[in-house]
Write a protein that holds these residues in place. Structure first.
Motif, PDB file in Angstrom:
ATOM      1  N   SER A   1      73.747  54.918 -17.777  1.00 22.35           N
ATOM      2  CA  SER A   1      74.319  53.877 -18.751  1.00 22.35           C
ATOM      3  C   SER A   1      75.506  54.001 -19.359  1.00 22.35           C
ATOM      4  CB  SER A   1      72.719  54.412 -19.212  1.00 22.35           C
ATOM      5  OG  SER A   1      73.632  53.633 -20.561  1.00 22.35           O
ATOM      6  N   ASP A   2      76.748  53.137 -19.633  1.00 21.09           N
ATOM      7  CA  ASP A   2      77.826  53.057 -20.278  1.00 21.09           C
ATOM      8  C   ASP A   2      78.184  54.443 -19.439  1.00 21.09           C
ATOM      9  OD1 ASP A   2      77.538  51.235 -21.637  1.00 21.09           O
ATOM     10  OD2 ASP A   2      76.081  52.794 -23.273  1.00 21.09           O
ATOM     11  N   CYS A   3      78.394  54.443 -18.101  1.00 21.56           N
ATOM     12  CA  CYS A   3      79.734  55.719 -17.633  1.00 21.56           C
ATOM     13  C   CYS A   3      80.824  54.880 -17.108  1.00 21.56           C
ATOM     14  CB  CYS A   3      78.329  55.993 -16.406  1.00 21.56           C
ATOM     15  SG  CYS A   3      77.518  56.899 -16.780  1.00 21.56           S
ATOM     16  N   TYR A   4      81.675  54.898 -17.822  1.00 18.92           N
ATOM     17  CA  TYR A   4      82.793  53.962 -17.320  1.00 18.92           C
ATOM     18  C   TYR A   4      83.648  54.214 -16.716  1.00 18.92           C
ATOM     19  CZ  TYR A   4      81.557  52.621 -22.041  1.00 18.92           C
ATOM     20  OH  TYR A   4      81.213  52.698 -23.738  1.00 18.92           O
ATOM     21  N   PHE A   5      83.494  55.404 -15.812  1.00  8.58           N
ATOM     22  CA  PHE A   5      84.305  55.242 -14.984  1.00  8.58           C
ATOM     23  C   PHE A   5      83.939  55.916 -13.734  1.00  8.58           C
ATOM     24  CE2 PHE A   5      86.632  57.042 -18.530  1.00  8.58           C
ATOM     25  CZ  PHE A   5      87.626  56.863 -18.556  1.00  8.58           C
ATOM     26  N   LEU A   6      82.903  55.246 -13.382  1.00 13.10           N
ATOM     27  CA  LEU A   6      81.823  54.946 -12.145  1.00 13.10           C
ATOM     28  C   LEU A   6      82.354  53.668 -11.136  1.00 13.10           C
ATOM     29  CD1 LEU A   6      78.302  56.657 -13.075  1.00 13.10           C
ATOM     30  CD2 LEU A   6      80.551  57.629 -11.696  1.00 13.10           C
ATOM     31  N   SER A   7      82.257  53.531 -10.320  1.00 14.42           N
ATOM     32  CA  SER A   7      82.520  51.730  -9.322  1.00 14.42           C
ATOM     33  C   SER A   7      81.705  52.058  -8.140  1.00 14.42           C
ATOM     34  CB  SER A   7      83.938  52.796  -9.198  1.00 14.42           C
ATOM     35  OG  SER A   7      84.318  53.668  -7.895  1.00 14.42           O
ATOM     36  N   ASP A   8      82.001  50.895  -7.474  1.00 14.30           N
ATOM     37  CA  ASP A   8      80.604  50.765  -6.440  1.00 14.30           C
ATOM     38  C   ASP A   8      80.903  52.062  -5.636  1.00 14.30           C
ATOM     39  OD1 ASP A   8      80.905  48.143  -7.461  1.00 14.30           O
ATOM     40  OD2 ASP A   8      82.429  47.036  -6.254  1.00 14.30           O
ATOM     41  N   LYS A   9      82.050  52.463  -5.357  1.00 10.00           N
ATOM     42  CA  LYS A   9      82.288  53.772  -4.327  1.00 10.00           C
ATOM     43  C   LYS A   9      80.774  54.958  -4.432  1.00 10.00           C
ATOM     44  CE  LYS A   9      85.438  57.383  -2.961  1.00 10.00           C
ATOM     45  NZ  LYS A   9      86.540  58.208  -2.633  1.00 10.00           N
ATOM     46  N   GLY A  10      80.828  54.966  -5.558  1.00 10.32           N
ATOM     47  CA  GLY A  10      79.911  55.648  -5.962  1.00 10.32           C
ATOM     48  C   GLY A  10      78.940  55.852  -5.897  1.00 10.32           C
ATOM     49  N   LEU A  11      78.690  54.163  -6.548  1.00 10.60           N
ATOM     50  CA  LEU A  11      77.281  52.991  -6.193  1.00 10.60           C
ATOM     51  C   LEU A  11      77.247  53.624  -4.699  1.00 10.60           C
ATOM     52  CD1 LEU A  11      74.848  52.726  -7.566  1.00 10.60           C
ATOM     53  CD2 LEU A  11      75.190  50.387  -7.803  1.00 10.60           C
ATOM     54  N   GLU A  12      77.733  53.301  -4.148  1.00  3.77           N
ATOM     55  CA  GLU A  12      77.205  53.263  -2.441  1.00  3.77           C
ATOM     56  C   GLU A  12      76.967  54.619  -1.852  1.00  3.77           C
ATOM     57  OE1 GLU A  12      79.917  52.115   1.753  1.00  3.77           O
ATOM     58  OE2 GLU A  12      81.473  52.398   0.129  1.00  3.77           O
ATOM     59  N   ALA A  13      77.689  55.517  -1.957  1.00  2.00           N
ATOM     60  CA  ALA A  13      77.300  57.036  -1.792  1.00  2.00           C
ATOM     61  C   ALA A  13      76.153  57.182  -2.025  1.00  2.00           C
ATOM     62  CB  ALA A  13      77.896  57.807  -2.517  1.00  2.00           C
ATOM     63  N   VAL A  14      75.191  56.702  -3.972  1.00  3.06           N
ATOM     64  CA  VAL A  14      74.033  56.812  -3.325  1.00  3.06           C
ATOM     65  C   VAL A  14      73.518  56.020  -2.686  1.00  3.06           C
ATOM     66  CG1 VAL A  14      72.096  56.546  -4.856  1.00  3.06           C
ATOM     67  CG2 VAL A  14      74.327  57.529  -5.855  1.00  3.06           C
ATOM     68  N   ALA A  15      73.747  54.401  -2.862  1.00  2.00           N
ATOM     69  CA  ALA A  15      72.663  54.219  -1.794  1.00  2.00           C
ATOM     70  C   ALA A  15      72.688  54.802   0.430  1.00  2.00           C
ATOM     71  CB  ALA A  15      73.496  52.829  -1.323  1.00  2.00           C
ATOM     72  N   LEU A  16      73.774  55.142   0.660  1.00  2.88           N
ATOM     73  CA  LEU A  16      74.244  55.865   2.178  1.00  2.88           C
ATOM     74  C   LEU A  16      72.610  56.944   1.558  1.00  2.88           C
ATOM     75  CD1 LEU A  16      77.678  54.922   2.408  1.00  2.88           C
ATOM     76  CD2 LEU A  16      74.960  53.972   3.419  1.00  2.88           C
ATOM     77  N   GLY A  17      73.075  58.134   0.799  1.00 10.21           N
ATOM     78  CA  GLY A  17      71.983  59.082   0.710  1.00 10.21           C
ATOM     79  C   GLY A  17      70.931  59.746   0.418  1.00 10.21           C
ATOM     80  N   CYS A  18      70.638  58.334  -0.302  1.00  8.22           N
ATOM     81  CA  CYS A  18      69.661  58.519  -1.304  1.00  8.22           C
ATOM     82  C   CYS A  18      68.792  56.905  -0.216  1.00  8.22           C
ATOM     83  CB  CYS A  18      69.691  58.693  -2.564  1.00  8.22           C
ATOM     84  SG  CYS A  18      70.527  59.992  -3.164  1.00  8.22           S
ATOM     85  N   SER A  19      67.846  57.182   0.402  1.00  3.17           N
ATOM     86  CA  SER A  19      66.943  55.902   0.918  1.00  3.17           C
ATOM     87  C   SER A  19      65.884  55.641   0.439  1.00  3.17           C
ATOM     88  CB  SER A  19      67.622  55.633   2.649  1.00  3.17           C
ATOM     89  OG  SER A  19      66.788  57.047   2.813  1.00  3.17           O
ATOM     90  N   GLU A  20      65.596  56.538  -0.097  1.00  3.97           N
ATOM     91  CA  GLU A  20      64.140  56.403  -0.765  1.00  3.97           C
ATOM     92  C   GLU A  20      64.038  56.293  -2.081  1.00  3.97           C
ATOM     93  OE1 GLU A  20      61.399  57.252   0.997  1.00  3.97           O
ATOM     94  OE2 GLU A  20      62.568  57.179   2.223  1.00  3.97           O
ATOM     95  N   LEU A  21      65.312  55.578  -2.594  1.00  2.00           N
ATOM     96  CA  LEU A  21      65.530  55.215  -4.537  1.00  2.00           C
ATOM     97  C   LEU A  21      64.252  53.403  -4.260  1.00  2.00           C
ATOM     98  CD1 LEU A  21      67.264  55.616  -6.467  1.00  2.00           C
ATOM     99  CD2 LEU A  21      68.855  53.468  -5.472  1.00  2.00           C
ATOM    100  N   THR A  22      63.778  53.793  -5.484  1.00  2.00           N
ATOM    101  CA  THR A  22      62.863  53.021  -5.443  1.00  2.00           C
ATOM    102  C   THR A  22      63.302  52.148  -6.538  1.00  2.00           C
ATOM    103  OG1 THR A  22      61.620  54.474  -6.559  1.00  2.00           O
ATOM    104  CG2 THR A  22      60.999  53.660  -4.715  1.00  2.00           C
ATOM    105  N   HIS A  23      64.162  52.932  -8.237  1.00  2.00           N
ATOM    106  CA  HIS A  23      63.932  52.093  -9.387  1.00  2.00           C
ATOM    107  C   HIS A  23      65.926  52.888  -9.197  1.00  2.00           C
ATOM    108  CE1 HIS A  23      60.269  52.983  -9.472  1.00  2.00           C
ATOM    109  NE2 HIS A  23      59.505  52.563 -10.259  1.00  2.00           N
TER     110      HIS A  23
END
Length: 607
Positions: A325-347
Motif C-alpha cells: 500500500s502506497d509503496c511508490y518505488f516498487l515496480s513490476d520487477k519486484g512483483l515478478e520476483a514475488v510471483a516467481l518465488g512465492c508460488s503459494e500466494l493466495t491473497h
C-alpha cells in the motif's frame, strides 16, 4: 400433570452445563437462564465471556458481574461503547439483582443523545480493574479498549491475581511502564499483547515485559507509541524467540529494531509494517531469516525498492498473503520476483503503488495458481491483459476488488468470468470502462457469485443485472451510482436472489416503486437497505419493503423527496427488528420519535 417438572429431575448438572456450552448465541443463553433458579445458577457457572461498555458506573458493574459469573475467562471492556445503568447499584437490598435484570446482560446499549444524559457517566478506573483481578481469577483474555483512566496500579493488580492471562489488549490505555513490567513478571503464559496507542509507555516497560514473559509471547502490536524505539525491538528479538506475529506502526522505529526481530524470531509468520524510517536493509533481513513468513503487509513506504521484494521472493517461499500500500518505488520487477518465488500466494492487494503495471500482475497470473483473492486499488497502469493472465492461470480465484483502475474494462472482466468460475465476490468501483458486456459474462459463467458491488460504474445498466439475476443467487448487492439501472434490472435480481440480505441502490434516479414491490415479494431475508437519493421511490414502495421483509434491521433513506413522515412511521411500526433508520430530521413526527427515537439517526438537520 400441570406444573410437574419433567426435565430437572432427569438431567444432572453436568449435562445441562454441557448443553449451555454448545449454545452459540448470547440471547439463547439468556433465554435459558430465566427458565428456573437452577438453570440460572448453572448458566452463570457456564458463562466464560462478558462484554461491558465502560461508562455509567462501570466499576460497580464489574463487581456485580464478578459475583455472578465466577468462571469467566474472557473480559472485554470498551470505553467507546456507552452503557446506562437504570438503577443506582447498591442503593437497596436487591439493587444488584434489579440492575442485572434491567440490563438483561446487554451491556452494550447506546445512549440516544445528550438530552438523555441525566445518568452520571464516567470511565473505568483502577478500582474497577482491581475488581476484575479480584473477581475473575481464571481470566485468560482481557481487553481494555480506550479505557484512558486506568493506570499501572490497576494493571499491576490484574497481573498479580490473574496469572493465567494469555491475551492482553491495552489499545488506547494510558498505562505506564510499571504496569507492563508487572505483567511480564506475573503472567508467564502471555501470548498476545496489543499496545496500540499506549502513549504512556517507554522502552523500559516493553523491555521488562520481554525479559519476564518473552518466551511465551507470540503476538505483539505497537502503534503510535512515540517513546518505544529500536531498544524495545532489540529486546523482543533477544527474548521472544517464539514470536509469530508483529504489527508495527511507528515513526521512531528504524532498521536496527526490525533487523533484531528478523534475526531473533525465526518463527515469524505475520509481519505488518508502517515505519517510514525502515529501508531495504531491514526487509532484506526478513527475506533471509524469516523463512516461515506467510503474511507481509507494507504500508506507506517511500524507502523500499524492488530489492526488498526480490529478497522476499527469494527467501519466503511460504508467503501466502501480500499487501503493498502506497509503496511508490516498487515496480513490476519486484512483483515478478514475488510471483516467481512465492508460488503459494493466495491473497494479493496492490493499493496506490503507481509504478506497478500490467507486466507485474501478468507474472502473478502465470505463476500463482492458488490465488484466491486479488485487490487492485488506484492502479492506473494495470491494463486488461494483466487480468486476462489472471483469468487463464488462477482458476481458484474467489474474490476480486477493483477501485479506480481506469485502464481495466470489459475485456478483462470477461476473461476473469470465463476463467475463474469459482468467483464468489466481485467489487468494482469507479472503473468507468466496465459496462454491460463484462457483467453479463459474470452472470453467465460465475454461478457461485453471492456478493456483487458495482459502485459508480455508469456504463452498467439493466441488461447486466438481468444476466446476474438469471445466473447468480446474490446475498449482497451494491449498485449505488449506476444511474442506468432501473426497475427491470432490480426486478430480475428480486426473482433470482431470494437470499438477498444487503441492498444498496442509492443514487438510482430511474428506480421506482415497482422494483420495491418485487424486492418485497422476492427477497424476504433483506436486513439492510440503502435507498438514499432515489427520487422515484415513495411511501408506497417503502411500505412493500417494510411490511414484507420482516428481518429488516437498517434502512437509509435520506434525500428521497417522495418518502414522507408516513413512510418513516411505516418502517418503524412494521419492522420489529429495526435498529437504525437514517432520514432527515423534519420527516420524523413527534409520535415516531417517542416510539423509536433510539433507532433514528439524522444525516441532515432542518433541511
Amino acid at each position: 400433570m400441570r406444573g410437574y417438572d419433567r426435565i430437572n429431575p432427569m438431567l444432572p448438572d453436568e449435562l445441562i452445563l454441557e448443553i449451555f456450552n454448545h449454545l452459540d448465541s448470547k440471547s439463547s443463553r439468556d433465554a435459558c437462564s430465566i427458565v428456573c433458579k437452577r438453570w440460572l445458577g448453572l448458566e452463570r457457572l457456564s458463562r466464560e465471556t462478558i462484554r461491558i461498555g465502560a461508562s455509567g458506573s462501570p466499576d460497580a458493574l464489574v463487581k456485580l458481574m464478578a459475583r455472578r459469573f465466577v468462571n469467566v475467562r474472557n473480559v472485554f471492556i470498551d470505553e467507546r461503547l456507552s452503557m446506562s445503568v437504570p438503577v443506582e447499584i447498591g442503593r437497596r437490598r436487591h439493587a444488584d439483582q434489579s440492575a442485572l435484570s434491567s440490563l438483561g446482560l446487554h451491556f452494550l446499549t447506546e445512549k440516544s443523545g445528550p438530552e438523555d444524559g441525566e445518568t452520571e457517566s464516567y470511565c473505568l478506573s483502577d478500582a474497577g480493574l482491581c475488581a476484575v483481578g479480584d473477581g475473575f481469577t481464571k481470566l485468560e483474555k482481557l481487553s481494555l479498549i480506550w479505557c484512558s483512566n486506568v493506570t499501572s496500579f490497576g494493571l499491576s493488580s490484574v497481573a498479580e491475581k490473574c496469572r493465567s492471562l494469555k491475551s492482553l489488549d491495552l489499545q488506547g490505555c494510558y498505562v505506564g511502564d510499571q504496569g507492563l513490567a508487572a505483567v511480564g513478571e506475573c503472567c508467564k503464559q502471555l501470548e498476545d499483547l496489543n499496545l496500540r496507542f499506549c502513549e504512556g509507555l517507554t522502552d523500559r516497560g516493553l523491555v521488562e515485559l520481554a525479559l519476564g514473559c518473552g518466551k511465551a509471547l507470540k503476538l505483539l502490536g505497537v502503534a503510535a507509541c512515540a517513546k518505544i524505539t529500536d531498544v524495545s525491538l532489540e529486546s523482543v528479538g533477544c527474548y521472544c524467540s517464539s514470536l509469530e506475529t508483529l504489527s508495527l506502526d511507528s515513526e521512531f522505529i528504524h532498521n536496527k529494531g526490525v533487523l533484531a526481530v528478523a534475526k531473533g524470531c525465526p518463527l515469524l509468520k505475520i509481519l505488518k509494517l508502517q515505519c517510514i524510517n525502515v529501508t531495504d536493509d531491514a526487509l532484506h533481513a526478513v527475506g533471509i531469516f524469516c523463512l516461515s513468513l506467510e503474511l507481509l503487509s507494507l504500508y506507506s513506504f517511500q524507502r523500499f525498492t524492488d530489492k526488498s521484494l526480490c529478497a522476499i521472493g527469494k527467501g519466503c517461499k511460504k508467503l501466502k498473503n501480500l499487501t503493498l500500500s502506497d509503496c511508490y518505488f516498487l515496480s513490476d520487477k519486484g512483483l515478478e520476483a514475488v510471483a516467481l518465488g512465492c508460488s503459494e500466494l493466495t491473497h494479493l492487494e496492490v493499493n496506490g503503488c503507481h509504478n506497478i503495471g500490467t507486466f507485474g500482475l501478468e507474472s502473478i497470473g502465470r505463476s500463482c495458481k492458488h490465488l484466491s483473492e486479488l485487490a487492485l486499488l488506484y492502479c492506473q497502469k494495470i491494463g486488461n491483459f494483466a487480468l486476462s493472465e489472471v483469468g487463464k492461470g488462477c482458476k481458484y480465484l474467489q474474490a476480486l476488488q477493483l477501485v479506480d483502475c481506469s485502464s481495466i474494462g470489459d475485456d478483462a472482466i470477461c476473461s476473469i468470468a470465463r476463467g475463474c468460475r469459482n468467483l464468489k465476490k466481485l467489487h468494482i468501483r469507479r472503473c468507468y470502462e466496465v459496462g454491460n458486456k463484462g457483467i453479463i459474462a459474470v452472470g453467465e459463467n460465475c454461478k457461485f457469485l453471492t456478493d456483487l458491488s458495482l459502485r459508480f460504474c455508469d456504463r452498467v445498466g439493466d441488461e447486466a443485472l438481468v444476466a446476474i439475476g438469471q445466473g447468480c443467487s446474490l446475498h449482497r448487492l451494491n449498485v449505488s451510482g449506476c444511474h442506468q439501472i432501473g426497475d427491470a434490472g432490480m426486478i430480475a435480481i428480486a426473482r433470482g436472489s431470494p437470499r438477498l440480505k444487503f441492498l444498496d441502490v442509492s443514487v438510482l434516479q430511474y428506480l421506482g416503486d415497482i422494483a420495491m414491490a418485487a424486492l418485497g415479494e422476492g427477497c424476504p431475508l433483506l436486513r439492510d437497505v440503502v435507498l438514499s437519493h432515489c427520487r422515484r421511490i415513495s411511501d408506497v414502495g417503502l411500505a412493500n419493503i417494510a411490511k414484507k421483509c420482516a428481518l429488516l434491521e437498517t434502512c437509509h433513506m435520506v434525500y428521497c423527496p417522495n418518502i414522507t413522515s408516513a413512510g418513516v412511521a411505516t418502517v418503524i411500526t412494521s419492522c420489529a427488528n429495526i435498529k437504525k433508520v437514517l432520514v432527515e430530521k423534519w420527516k420524523v413526527s413527534q409520535r415516531t420519535k417517542r416510539r423509536a427515537g433510539s433507532v433514528i439517526s439524522y444525516l441532515c438537520v432542518d433541511l
